[in-house]
Design a protein around this motif. Sequence first.
Motif, mmCIF file in Angstrom:
data_model
loop_
_atom_site.group_PDB
_atom_site.id
_atom_site.type_symbol
_atom_site.label_atom_id
_atom_site.label_comp_id
_atom_site.label_asym_id
_atom_site.label_seq_id
_atom_site.Cartn_x
_atom_site.Cartn_y
_atom_site.Cartn_z
ATOM 1 N N ILE A 1 0.856 -1.184 0.000
ATOM 2 C CA ILE A 1 0.000 0.000 0.000
ATOM 3 C C ILE A 1 0.892 1.234 0.000
ATOM 4 C CG2 ILE A 1 -1.726 1.284 1.315
ATOM 5 C CD1 ILE A 1 -2.681 -1.488 2.383
ATOM 6 N N ALA A 2 0.977 1.878 -1.145
ATOM 7 C CA ALA A 2 1.926 2.980 -1.304
ATOM 8 C C ALA A 2 1.499 4.245 -0.562
ATOM 9 C CB ALA A 2 2.116 3.291 -2.786
ATOM 10 N N ASP A 3 0.194 4.459 -0.437
ATOM 11 C CA ASP A 3 -0.286 5.736 0.085
ATOM 12 C C ASP A 3 -1.498 5.513 0.990
ATOM 13 O OD1 ASP A 3 -0.532 8.446 0.446
ATOM 14 O OD2 ASP A 3 -1.558 8.813 -1.457
ATOM 15 N N PRO A 4 -1.281 5.184 2.259
ATOM 16 C CA PRO A 4 -2.410 4.956 3.169
ATOM 17 C C PRO A 4 -3.298 6.199 3.274
ATOM 18 C CG PRO A 4 -0.357 4.235 4.167
ATOM 19 C CD PRO A 4 0.017 4.985 2.940
ATOM 20 N N GLU A 5 -4.588 5.958 3.472
ATOM 21 C CA GLU A 5 -5.553 7.059 3.477
ATOM 22 C C GLU A 5 -5.750 7.669 4.857
ATOM 23 O OE1 GLU A 5 -8.320 5.685 -0.286
ATOM 24 O OE2 GLU A 5 -9.070 5.366 1.747
ATOM 25 N N VAL A 6 -5.645 6.875 5.901
ATOM 26 C CA VAL A 6 -5.803 7.363 7.274
ATOM 27 C C VAL A 6 -4.557 6.970 8.053
ATOM 28 C CG1 VAL A 6 -7.105 7.132 9.423
ATOM 29 C CG2 VAL A 6 -8.332 7.231 7.231
ATOM 30 N N LEU A 7 -3.943 7.966 8.691
ATOM 31 C CA LEU A 7 -2.781 7.730 9.552
ATOM 32 C C LEU A 7 -2.969 8.632 10.772
ATOM 33 C CD1 LEU A 7 0.056 7.772 6.854
ATOM 34 C CD2 LEU A 7 -0.723 5.773 8.132
ATOM 35 N N THR A 8 -3.561 8.111 11.800
ATOM 36 C CA THR A 8 -3.930 8.915 12.959
ATOM 37 C C THR A 8 -2.753 9.053 13.918
ATOM 38 O OG1 THR A 8 -6.209 8.167 12.735
ATOM 39 C CG2 THR A 8 -5.590 9.165 14.836
ATOM 40 N N GLY A 9 -2.388 10.302 14.205
ATOM 41 C CA GLY A 9 -1.246 10.560 15.069
ATOM 42 C C GLY A 9 0.095 10.392 14.382
ATOM 43 N N ARG A 10 0.110 10.545 13.070
ATOM 44 C CA ARG A 10 1.356 10.341 12.329
ATOM 45 C C ARG A 10 2.459 11.277 12.809
ATOM 46 N NH1 ARG A 10 1.969 10.270 5.693
ATOM 47 N NH2 ARG A 10 4.063 9.351 5.654
ATOM 48 N N GLU A 11 2.109 12.542 13.079
ATOM 49 C CA GLU A 11 3.108 13.523 13.492
ATOM 50 C C GLU A 11 3.731 13.140 14.830
ATOM 51 O OE1 GLU A 11 -0.343 15.555 11.330
ATOM 52 O OE2 GLU A 11 -0.092 14.114 12.959
ATOM 53 N N VAL A 12 2.911 12.672 15.759
ATOM 54 C CA VAL A 12 3.416 12.299 17.075
ATOM 55 C C VAL A 12 4.310 11.062 16.975
ATOM 56 C CG1 VAL A 12 2.768 11.542 19.390
ATOM 57 C CG2 VAL A 12 1.472 13.356 18.260
ATOM 58 N N ALA A 13 3.888 10.089 16.180
ATOM 59 C CA ALA A 13 4.698 8.876 16.024
ATOM 60 C C ALA A 13 6.086 9.206 15.486
ATOM 61 C CB ALA A 13 3.991 7.896 15.087
ATOM 62 N N LEU A 14 6.150 10.149 14.551
ATOM 63 C CA LEU A 14 7.442 10.510 13.972
ATOM 64 C C LEU A 14 8.305 11.273 14.965
ATOM 65 C CD1 LEU A 14 9.117 10.364 11.386
ATOM 66 C CD2 LEU A 14 8.091 12.543 10.688
ATOM 67 N N ALA A 15 7.699 12.243 15.672
ATOM 68 C CA ALA A 15 8.478 13.073 16.589
ATOM 69 C C ALA A 15 8.889 12.313 17.842
ATOM 70 C CB ALA A 15 7.676 14.323 16.970
ATOM 71 N N VAL A 16 7.999 11.480 18.353
ATOM 72 C CA VAL A 16 8.273 10.802 19.615
ATOM 73 C C VAL A 16 9.070 9.519 19.402
ATOM 74 C CG1 VAL A 16 7.229 9.676 21.621
ATOM 75 C CG2 VAL A 16 6.256 11.802 20.729
ATOM 76 N N GLY A 17 8.639 8.709 18.425
ATOM 77 C CA GLY A 17 9.290 7.418 18.230
ATOM 78 C C GLY A 17 10.166 7.308 17.009
ATOM 79 N N GLY A 18 10.184 8.347 16.160
ATOM 80 C CA GLY A 18 10.935 8.259 14.923
ATOM 81 C C GLY A 18 10.354 7.259 13.946
ATOM 82 N N VAL A 19 9.033 7.040 14.049
ATOM 83 C CA VAL A 19 8.367 5.998 13.267
ATOM 84 C C VAL A 19 7.457 6.640 12.218
ATOM 85 C CG1 VAL A 19 6.678 4.124 13.366
ATOM 86 C CG2 VAL A 19 8.411 4.346 15.158
ATOM 87 N N ASP A 20 7.567 6.170 10.977
ATOM 88 C CA ASP A 20 6.642 6.580 9.922
ATOM 89 C C ASP A 20 5.500 5.578 9.884
ATOM 90 O OD1 ASP A 20 5.239 7.316 7.679
ATOM 91 O OD2 ASP A 20 6.988 7.398 6.351
ATOM 92 N N LEU A 21 4.327 6.020 10.293
ATOM 93 C CA LEU A 21 3.182 5.112 10.337
ATOM 94 C C LEU A 21 2.828 4.544 8.971
ATOM 95 C CD1 LEU A 21 0.535 6.713 12.754
ATOM 96 C CD2 LEU A 21 1.840 4.613 13.080
ATOM 97 N N ALA A 22 3.192 5.239 7.916
ATOM 98 C CA ALA A 22 2.845 4.760 6.580
ATOM 99 C C ALA A 22 3.624 3.520 6.187
ATOM 100 C CB ALA A 22 3.080 5.863 5.543
ATOM 101 N N THR A 23 4.825 3.361 6.726
ATOM 102 C CA THR A 23 5.686 2.269 6.274
ATOM 103 C C THR A 23 6.018 1.251 7.352
ATOM 104 O OG1 THR A 23 7.661 3.610 6.726
ATOM 105 C CG2 THR A 23 6.737 3.717 4.499
ATOM 106 N N ALA B 1 -6.217 3.876 13.471
ATOM 107 C CA ALA B 1 -4.842 4.335 13.349
ATOM 108 C C ALA B 1 -4.337 4.296 11.911
ATOM 109 C CB ALA B 1 -3.937 3.477 14.228
ATOM 110 N N TYR B 2 -4.824 3.330 11.138
ATOM 111 C CA TYR B 2 -4.282 3.117 9.797
ATOM 112 C C TYR B 2 -5.413 2.621 8.917
ATOM 113 C CZ TYR B 2 -1.372 0.973 6.089
ATOM 114 O OH TYR B 2 -0.809 0.617 4.889
ATOM 115 N N LEU B 3 -5.486 3.139 7.705
ATOM 116 C CA LEU B 3 -6.396 2.615 6.688
ATOM 117 C C LEU B 3 -5.706 2.705 5.345
ATOM 118 C CD1 LEU B 3 -9.321 1.564 6.026
ATOM 119 C CD2 LEU B 3 -9.821 3.922 5.360
ATOM 120 N N GLY B 4 -5.488 1.548 4.727
ATOM 121 C CA GLY B 4 -4.865 1.502 3.416
ATOM 122 C C GLY B 4 -5.618 0.540 2.525
#
Length: 296
Positions: free
Chosen positions: A173-195, A233-236
């Motif tokens: 899934i190249a481009d998930p449609e829903v990524l809830t809290g993506r900004e927090v996951a990246l800043a806090v955990g260094g995690v890209d919810l999309a991948t 949290a995620y919809l793709g």
Amino acid sequence: MTDLVVRPLVAGEEKLFESMPDPLPQLRKVGYADGLASGGYRPEHTWVALRAGRVVGRAAWVLPPGAVGEPWLERFDLDAEPETGAALLRAAHEALGGPKLYHATMPAYWRRRPQERAVVEPPMAAARLAGLVEGGERLRLSWTGEPVPATAGRYPIRPAADAAEINALVARIADPEVLTGREVALAVGGVDLATEPLSWLTGPPGDWRVALRGGEPVGLAGTAGDACYPLLAYLGLLDEDARGELLADAVRVLAEGGAREVVADVDAHRVAVVADLERTGFRRLRSRITFAPATG
């Protein structure tokens, strides 16, 4: 601005920060004192602009304990011209080691409401004057018990078998449609919810729902009922027609688990996704526009 004083708070000045009335009390937010108690807010990351001792601008950057990223600007209120806000931001940026992300949060329909526009536009203008660049807009929506629409049953839906199945679908899934809290996951955990969503969403694989067509997976929804609040949290999707049934199933699963509210974040330009969320019973809570440091 000759009498303007711009400075960080010092410990014990919580009441000074809170002496400025909240211009958007209808928005959910963590209180400043609560943020200090949890360690996300810090006096040295909180700045005020004062005229004759009165707070006319305030800005609070947040970084939860243990976060791997940089602080981001979460609260920025202005009761003055944009130039005053820009002076505050420039001074804080210099002390913080450079400009940081600013997530400008506002009511969902702020463009239609002159009183709300009058509140949110000066801080955004100040951010531009301070050199931040406006980016995309994201909506937060909330389901709070509305009846979930019946579906045609064209797409059977089952729990994910295991983490390997989830990761395999995420990779497709190249481009998930829903990524809830993506900004927090990246800043806090260094995690890209999309991948790599499983690096952030640590619940059991059975919390993930897989939509099928002809026995083959065509959609994936990650529900999280044990996060800070229940969320989609995620919809793709590999088949966009599966969206409505997968959304309804995800909400039903969370509701059956006791959720009274479910939140979902989606980019504002995804009109079809927003429409399907609203058909499922979601309602818009807020809008958020991200301003980022200029590059080059």
